[in-house]
Design an enzyme around this catalytic site. Structure first.
Site, PDB file in Angstrom:
ATOM      1  N   SER A 304       0.815  -1.209   0.000  1.00 23.41           N
ATOM      2  CA  SER A 304       0.000   0.000   0.000  1.00 23.41           C
ATOM      3  C   SER A 304       0.857   1.271   0.000  1.00 23.41           C
ATOM      4  O   SER A 304       1.601   1.521  -0.936  1.00 23.41           O
ATOM      5  CB  SER A 304      -0.957  -0.037   1.202  1.00 23.41           C
ATOM      6  OG  SER A 304      -1.940   0.954   1.118  1.00 23.41           O
ATOM      7  N   GLU A 315      11.021   5.984  -9.443  1.00 15.67           N
ATOM      8  CA  GLU A 315      10.741   6.530 -10.769  1.00 15.67           C
ATOM      9  C   GLU A 315      10.929   8.046 -10.873  1.00 15.67           C
ATOM     10  O   GLU A 315      11.177   8.556 -11.958  1.00 15.67           O
ATOM     11  CB  GLU A 315       9.315   6.152 -11.191  1.00 15.67           C
ATOM     12  CG  GLU A 315       9.121   4.643 -11.331  1.00 15.67           C
ATOM     13  CD  GLU A 315       7.704   4.247 -11.715  1.00 15.67           C
ATOM     14  OE1 GLU A 315       6.921   5.141 -12.089  1.00 15.67           O
ATOM     15  OE2 GLU A 315       7.389   3.047 -11.638  1.00 15.67           O
ATOM     16  N   LYS A 329      -0.491  -4.007  -3.430  1.00 15.80           N
ATOM     17  CA  LYS A 329      -1.800  -3.448  -3.048  1.00 15.80           C
ATOM     18  C   LYS A 329      -1.912  -2.069  -3.696  1.00 15.80           C
ATOM     19  O   LYS A 329      -1.431  -1.074  -3.173  1.00 15.80           O
ATOM     20  CB  LYS A 329      -1.940  -3.336  -1.530  1.00 15.80           C
ATOM     21  CG  LYS A 329      -3.312  -2.797  -1.084  1.00 15.80           C
ATOM     22  CD  LYS A 329      -3.416  -2.758   0.424  1.00 15.80           C
ATOM     23  CE  LYS A 329      -4.779  -2.242   0.863  1.00 15.80           C
ATOM     24  NZ  LYS A 329      -4.967  -0.807   0.583  1.00 15.80           N
TER      25      LYS A 329
END
Length: 475
Positions: A304, A315, A329
Site C-alpha cells: 500500500s 521513478e 496493493k
C-alpha cells in the site's frame, strides 16, 4: 332563497377545499416517496422488501429476542462482506474505534509494553517519562491485577482495555516483582502515550538507516525529526530507507515524506476513482533540494502506502530499490466513522506509479533482488507452549532449527524432542543464565527470539547490499 344559495356555495367551497387538501396531501406523499427513493435507493430494490419483512419477523417472533442495533450492524457487516473485497469492511463500536486509533499518533495509557509469559502478563518495556516509569514499575514485573480485577483468565485485549482509558483517569496496577511474594500496588494517571512509527540509526560511512513501520498521522513529522537527528553533527552521505514489512496506512504522511525527497514538480502518484470520474495527480512540492543518494529496502510484506513511496522514489527520484517483490496493493480505501464509533472502510480508487504502472496484485520490482536467510522465514516459536522430552511435531522442529542457527546443534531427531534436543536447550539456557531445565518455556522462547533477531541484524544481506549500493554512489 338568498340563504339557500349562500349555504350551497359555502358547501361547494368546503368540498373544493377538502378535495384540494386531499390532492395536496397525495401530491406531497408522492413527492415524499420519490424523494425518499432518491435519497435511499435501496428502498427501490425488490430485495429490500424481503429484508424489511425478515427484520420485522425477527424482532417480533424470534424466541430469544433481538436488539435492533445488533441486527442492523450485522446487516451492514454482511453487506460489505458480500463485496468479497479483502480491503473493505464494516467495523462496529469498539472495533471501529480501535481502527481509527491505530492511525492516530497517540493513545491514553500508562506507557508499559506487556507480553504474555507462562500464562502471566509481564512488563517487557517502559516508555521513557511515562506514568509507569515515573510510578516505579520495572521491566520484569508481573501484573496480577488491574483496578482490582485479576489479570489471570483474561485475554490480552481484555487486559489492554483495562490498562487504557480516558486521559487523566486513574488506574491501580498490582504487580509481583522477582522473588518477592508481596504484591506492589501502584496508582497511575493515564496520559497520552505517543505511538512512534519512525526510528533511525547512523551507520558507518555517514549512511542514515531510517525505518518506517507504518504510515500514521504523525509519521511525516517523525520522519523529519529523525532526519534532523541524523544530520545533527554532519551531513548524511546516503539515506537507507527501510520499508520492509510496512503494511501501509495513510496517504497524507506518505505524500509529506515524498515532498521531502522527490524533486519539486515530479510526479508521486495518480489516484483514479470509479469509472475515471475523478483522477487526482499528486506532484512533489519540495521546498529544500535533496541531493543525498537514496536506497529503499522492501520485502513481500511491504504494501500500500509503502509501495506508493517506493515506486515514487524509484521513478521520480532515482532511488535504488533492494530486496524482494512488494505485496501489490494498488487500491485505495476511504473510511467514514459514524456517531456510535462504527467505521465503514471501502475501496474507492486505485493508483498508478509516476511511470503509469498499475501495481495491484503485481507489486514493485526491486533493482537488486536480495532474499533474507532461510531462518528469517521460520514459523514462529510456540510461545505459550511447554515442550520437553517426548514432545513432537512442527513446533519441536522449529525449536531445533533455531537452536542450530544459534550454534547449539545438533539438536536431535527432526521434530522429536529427545535427549539431544534437551541437551541443546540446557546449553542455551546456561549461556543465557536461565534455569537449565532442558525444557522449552516462554522465558527461553523470548530469549531465543531475541538472539535470532540479533543474528539477523548482523547478517542482514538486504541491508548490507543497501550500504554497498550507497557507497558505490559516493556515500
Amino acid at each position: 332563497m338568498n340563504i339557500f344559495t349562500s349555504n350551497a356555495a359555502k358547501q361547494r367551497f368546503i368540498a373544493l377545499c377538502a378535495l384540494g387538501a386531499v390532492l395536496c396531501a397525495a401530491i406531497g406523499f408522492a413527492i415524499g416517496l420519490l424523494w425518499t427513493g432518491i435519497r435511499y435507493p435501496m428502498l427501490r430494490e425488490p430485495g429490500f422488501q424481503q429484508f424489511a419483512a425478515s427484520y420485522d419477523r425477527v424482532i417480533s417472533d424470534y424466541l430469544n429476542g433481538a436488539e435492533p442495533k445488533q441486527l442492523l450492524d450485522g446487516a451492514a457487516e454482511g453487506m460489505v462482506a458480500a463485496l468479497e473485497d479483502p480491503y473493505s469492511s464494516y467495523m462496529t463500536g469498539e472495533k471501529g474505534d480501535a481502527y481509527t486509533q491505530s492511525y492516530e499518533g497517540q493513545f491514553y495509557g500508562i506507557g508499559a509494553e506487556i507480553r504474555v509469559e507462562e500464562d502471566q502478563y509481564v512488563i517487557s518495556g517502559l516508555t521513557k517519562g511515562a506514568p509507569a516509569e515515573r510510578g516505579g514499575l520495572l521491566p520484569g514485573d508481573i501484573i496480577t491485577a488491574i483496578d482490582g480485577q485479576a489479570a489471570k483468565g483474561k485475554d490480552f485485549q481484555e487486559l489492554l482495555a483495562l490498562v487504557r482509558g480516558e486521559e487523566g483517569t486513574s488506574v491501580v496496577v498490582k504487580v509481583v516483582r522477582g522473588s518477592d511474594s508481596k504484591p506492589i500496588e501502584v496508582s497511575l494517571k493515564r496520559e497520552a502515550i505517543p505511538v512512534h512509527t519512525v526510528t533511525s540509526k547512523l551507520l558507518e560511512g555517514g549512511i542514515g538507516h531510517v525505518t518506517i513501520s507504518r504510515f500514521a498521522d504523525m509519521t511525516g513529522e517523525e520522519f523529519k525529526t529523525e532526519l534532523g537527528k541524523l544530520q545533527q553533527d554532519k551531513p548524511l552521505k546516503g539515506l537507507l530507507l527501510d520499508l520492509r514489512s510496512n503494511p501501509g496506512g495513510l496517504l497524507k504522511p506518505t505524500i509529506e515524506i515524498a515532498n521531502m525527497l522527490i524533486p519539486d514538480g515530479k510526479a508521486i502518484l495518480d489516484v483514479v476513482y470509479k469509472d475515471e470520474r475523478q483522477i487526482i495527480t499528486y506532484k512533489s512540492r519540495q521546498e529544500k533540494e535533496w541531493t543525498i543518494p537514496i536506497a529503499v529496502l522492501v520485502n513481500g510484506q511491504s504494501a500500500s502506502a509503502s509501495e506508493v513511496l517506493t515506486a515514487a522514489l524509484k521513478e521520480s527520484a532515482g532511488a535504488t530499490v533492494i530486496g524482494e517483490q512488494t505485496y501489490g496493493k494498488g487500491v485505495v480505501q476511504a473510511f467514514k466513522q459514524f456517531a456510535d464509533g462504527s467505521v465503514l472502510s471501502l475501496t474507492e480508487a486505485q493508483w498508478k506509479t509516476p511511470g503509469g504502472a498499475w501495481i495491484n496484485k503485481k507489486g514493485v520490482t526491486p533493482d537488486h533482488v536480495v532474499s533474507l536467510p532461510a531462518y528469517a522465514s521460520l514459523r514462529p516459536l510456540a510461545i505459550g507452549t511447554a515442550m520437553k522430552i517426548g514432545s513432537y511435531g512442527e513446533d519441536v522442529h522449529t525449536l531445533q532449527l533455531v537452536l542450530q542457527e544459534l550454534g547449539y546443534g545438533p539438536a536431535g531427531v527432526e521434530g522429536y524432542y529427545d535427549e539431544q534436543t534437551a541437551a541443546a536447550m540446557k546449553k542455551f539456557q546456561a549461556a543465557e543464565k536461565l534455569e537449565s531445565t532442558g525444557q522449552f518455556n516462554d522465558k527461553s522462547g523470548y530469549q531465543l527470539l531475541q538472539r535470532l533477531r540479533e543474528k539477523l541484524d548482523r547478517e542482514d544481506p538486504q541491508l548490507l547490499k543497501g550500504v554497498e549500493v550507497l557507497k558505490g554512489q559516493g556515500a
